[in-house]
Design a protein around this motif. Structure first.
Motif, PDB file in Angstrom:
ATOM      1  N   MET A  56       0.703  -1.251  -0.071  1.00 54.72           N
ATOM      2  CA  MET A  56       0.066   0.168  -0.081  1.00 54.72           C
ATOM      3  C   MET A  56       0.818   1.179  -0.062  1.00 54.72           C
ATOM      4  N   CYS A  57       2.118   1.181   0.218  1.00 50.08           N
ATOM      5  CA  CYS A  57       3.080   2.335   0.213  1.00 50.08           C
ATOM      6  C   CYS A  57       4.363   1.925  -0.102  1.00 50.08           C
ATOM      7  N   MET A  59       7.224   2.710   1.617  1.00 48.37           N
ATOM      8  CA  MET A  59       8.031   2.281   2.641  1.00 48.37           C
ATOM      9  C   MET A  59       8.401   0.746   2.608  1.00 48.37           C
ATOM     10  N   PRO A  61       7.304  -2.672  -0.302  1.00 51.70           N
ATOM     11  CA  PRO A  61       6.535  -3.591   0.189  1.00 51.70           C
ATOM     12  C   PRO A  61       6.661  -4.361   1.281  1.00 51.70           C
ATOM     13  N   CYS A  76       5.065   0.645   8.642  1.00 52.80           N
ATOM     14  CA  CYS A  76       4.344   1.763   9.243  1.00 52.80           C
ATOM     15  C   CYS A  76       3.674   1.211  10.729  1.00 52.80           C
ATOM     16  N   ALA A  78       1.648  -1.499  10.568  1.00 47.58           N
ATOM     17  CA  ALA A  78       0.238  -2.236  10.338  1.00 47.58           C
ATOM     18  C   ALA A  78       0.489  -3.646  10.717  1.00 47.58           C
ATOM     19  N   ILE A  83      -3.464  -5.501   7.428  1.00 48.70           N
ATOM     20  CA  ILE A  83      -2.853  -6.036   6.139  1.00 48.70           C
ATOM     21  C   ILE A  83      -3.765  -6.871   5.276  1.00 48.70           C
TER      22      ILE A  83
HETATM   23 FE1  SF4 Z   1       3.421   0.650   3.652  1.00 55.59          FE
HETATM   24 FE2  SF4 Z   1       2.873  -0.148   5.898  1.00 55.59          FE
HETATM   25 FE3  SF4 Z   1       1.809  -1.474   4.040  1.00 55.59          FE
HETATM   26 FE4  SF4 Z   1       4.499  -1.586   4.692  1.00 55.59          FE
HETATM   27  S1  SF4 Z   1       2.529  -2.358   5.825  1.00 55.59           S
HETATM   28  S2  SF4 Z   1       3.704  -1.362   2.635  1.00 55.59           S
HETATM   29  S3  SF4 Z   1       4.749   0.364   5.450  1.00 55.59           S
HETATM   30  S4  SF4 Z   1       1.303   0.637   4.399  1.00 55.59           S
END
Ligand code: SF4
Ligand code: MSK
Length: 635
Positions: A56-57, A59, A61, A76, A78, A83
């Motif tokens: 999702m970002c 930082m 996968p 982050c 999560a 997830i």
């Molecule tokens: Fe980004 Fe958090 Fe997903 Fe890692 S777990 S990809 S930091 S949103």
């Protein structure tokens, strides 16, 4: 592939469809690679299969360990539950968007027919139109068909565009089920806002509570089943006719070597309806004859094929995993596709056999395929051109033709209206009514067996074994999509298949003259199951909400995001729904447990998963028996 050191599929392990198997052998001889081979060479990512990764970002996968799901979190922070719930939410959003986009296109077509700007289609079932207007509370007194249609279009548009309130088909939902949804705050407002809501809340750093995300998942799925898909089915019936039982031929043997063969594959009925007109055009038929063909043979595949087979008895060549092998026959002069489940691999296979592969929809172009846009205001421009290309290819085939001569005859086209009529006009009338037969135990319960085929399991095998086991145990099976085609190919969609049913179900089938397996149409037409289940609740004797019914659902060989959306709208509607192949969650995590048990405690249905068709049947039958016990009809 083998020469390059890559793995190839062992044909006997990948399909029980004899025609598909024979074409896989031919493909080997011809040096052509199809999805079964690509699957053998592509090991699924084990982390992704259990949804333990997040992208999702950037930082990430981030990959978590499914064997130690709480041992690690994403960059982050999560958790595994955040997830996997976000991942499943996006699958449901995509599946729901696909059905709603399709449903919106059907609505646009209906609007054009109603206001007279589209003239190639008409309103074939005005009684259905009137009944739906009344059901949705629209005034019909003194109105013409056109006025009713325009009012209905305006009302149904809210299914997609409304941003507050409840979508129109909430008026169809049994009162107690709707009450549960309102209490849980999962009544969809409109499809667009629900899909947008999922994409927004699953953005990095937004909704990070799996329970709240699960509510959005249910809402967005319900906006599919009771929203866009239901609109597509209802308006399709109004414009093209409500299905009633019709005999149809299924399997590769429906192709004819001495005819121009045109296949339509995808999900939208309008392309197929217009193609039906084009292939019957005397001028085009004459051109085909002048080129040496005996005629033009139109055949369906996948879901638009299932829809046209159920509605008009158009022959059907096979389900999703047979779409490449059918080209290997060399006999397909043109394959016209529209949207969804169109494998990109078709381009190369079509090229190998000099078949015209033609995309027709603005939402689905494929690199390497010819695109001829289908336009509802002048649909024949597209379909006539495709037929003309097919005739030219027939005259100049230049490839070996080998058509497995296998044809299975079956009865299809059991709309919920027809099931109602067939079983006595009312589900509780004195002549073989469904509810009475469930209450008296001749029919133990009802199972919806639907969904895709998937090269990760042996094609058709799980569908067929599961259904055989269910009917043997007096469970009436209703079907849609690629699953319906699997059973049709197994020769079980005929009244004579009643001998495979248990004594109670067999007695009912023989009294009515129906098969123990009722095919309803395409995967969009799963809404017919919701409507039939609603009729069962309304007719009384089987509880007062959908979750009370002795019914269960299964998608034994699922693969698409649409299947996940369908599964979730059945679960949210109160149905125990079992997936084969696998399920994208990590077992025994909080999110998994919510889906596989917690939702049922809230008054909804729940998920189940197993690869084994016999275990799947046992799980479904145990659930049906549990519901019978709760209803006090287990004696
Ligand atoms: Fe980004 Fe958090 Fe997903 Fe890692 S777990 S990809 S930091 S949103
Ligand atoms: S086509 S979604 S493979 S049923 Fe509806 Fe078949 Fe599944 Fe596609």
């Amino acid at each position: 592939l083998e020469k390059k050191g890559k793995k190839v599929a062992d044909i006997k392990d990948v399909t029980t469809c004899e025609a598909t198997g024979r074409m896989l052998e031919k493909a080997r001889r011809d040096g052509v690679v199809v999805a079964f081979d690509r699957a053998a060479d592509m090991k699924p990512c084990p982390i992704g299969a259990e949804s333990a990764c997040c992208k999702m970002c950037y930082m990430g996968p981030c990959r978590l360990n499914a064997r130690d799901p709480y041992g690690k979190v994403g960059v982050c922070g999560a958790t595994i539950d955040t997830i996997q719930s976000r991942n499943l939410a996006r699958m449901v959003a995509s599946g729901s968007a696909a059905h709603n986009d399709h449903g919106m296109a059907v609505l646009e077509l209906f609007k054009g027919v109603a206001n007279g700007t589209i003239t190639d289609y008409t309103i074939k079932d005005p009684y259905r139109l009137e009944a739906l207007c009344v059901e949705l509370g629209l005034e019909i007194e003194g109105k013409t068909i056109q006025e009713m249609a325009l009012d209905l279009a305006e009302e149904l548009e809210k299914t997609y565009t409304q941003t507050e309130g409840e979508i129109p088909f909430m008026k169809r939902v049994p009162a107690k089920t709707l009450e549960t949804w309102r209490k849980l705050d999962i009544v969809p407002r409109g499809a667009m806002i629900e899909v947008m809501g999922i994409m927004s809340r699953t953005h990095m750093g937004c909704d990070q509570h799996y329970e709240n995300i699960t509510k959005a998942i249910s809402k967005t799925a319900l906006a599919d089943g009771w929203g866009g898909s239901m609109v597509a089915t209802e308006l399709g019936d109004i414009m093209f006719g409500t299905p009633s039982p019709v005999q149809a031929d299924v399997n590769f043997g429906v192709l004819k070597e001495d005819h121009v063969n045109v296949i339509v594959h995808g999900h939208e009925p309008n392309l197929f309806e217009s193609m039906l007109v084009s292939v019957s055009d005397p001028a085009l038929v004459q051109i085909a004859r002048d080129k040496g063909a005996k005629g033009i043979n139109l055949v369906g595949m996948c879901c638009s094929g299932a829809e046209m087979m159920s509605r008009h008895g158009v022959p059907h060549a096979g389900n999703f995993m047979s779409t490449e092998p059918v080209l290997v026959t060399g006999a397909v002069d043109a394959m016209a596709v529209d949207i969804q489940c169109i494998q990109q691999g078709l381009v190369k296979t079509a090229e190998c056999y000099k078949t015209h592969l033609i995309t027709t929809n603005p939402r689905c172009h494929i690199e390497g395929a010819r695109h001829i846009e289908f336009e509802e205001h002048s649909p024949r421009e597209c379909t006539d051109e495709i037929v003309t290309l097919a005739i030219a290819r027939f005259a100049n085939r230049g490839v070996d033709i080998e058509i497995p001569q296998i044809v299975n005859k079956g009865i299809h086209g059991f709309s919920h209206e027809y099931i109602n009529y067939m079983l006595g006009g009312s589900f509780r009338s004195s002549y073989a009514p469904l509810n009475d037969n469930i209450i008296n135990g001749r029919i133990r319960g009802v199972a919806g067996v639907v969904g895709c085929v998937n090269p990760r399991v042996k094609q058709d095998w799980v569908h067929v074994e599961l259904v055989k086991e269910l009917i043997k145990n007096d469970v009436l099976v209703i079907q849609t999509g690629c699953s319906q085609i699997a059973l049709a190919k197994a020769g079980l969609t005929v009244p004579e298949a009643a001998h495979l049913a248990g004594p109670g179900l067999r007695e009912v089938c023989e009294a009515v003259g129906m098969p123990p397996i009722l095919g309803l149409g395409s995967c969009v037409d799963n809404t017919r199951i919701l409507t039939a289940a609603t009729a069962m609740v309304n007719q009384g004797g089987l509880g007062d909400c959908l979750a009370d019914l002795p019914v269960a659902g299964a998608a034994p060989e699922w693969m698409s995001e649409k299947a996940v959306a369908i599964g979730q709208y059945f679960v949210a509607s109160g149905v125990y729904t079992v997936f084969g192949v696998g399920f994208p969650t990590v077992k025994d995590t909080k999110f998994h447990n919510l889906l596989f048990g917690g939702l049922e405690e809230q008054g909804l249905g729940k998920w189940g998963v197993t690869k084994d068709p016999y275990e799947m049947a046992a799980m479904m039958i145990a659930h049906i028996d549990k519901k019978r016990k709760e209803l006090g009809i287990d004696k």
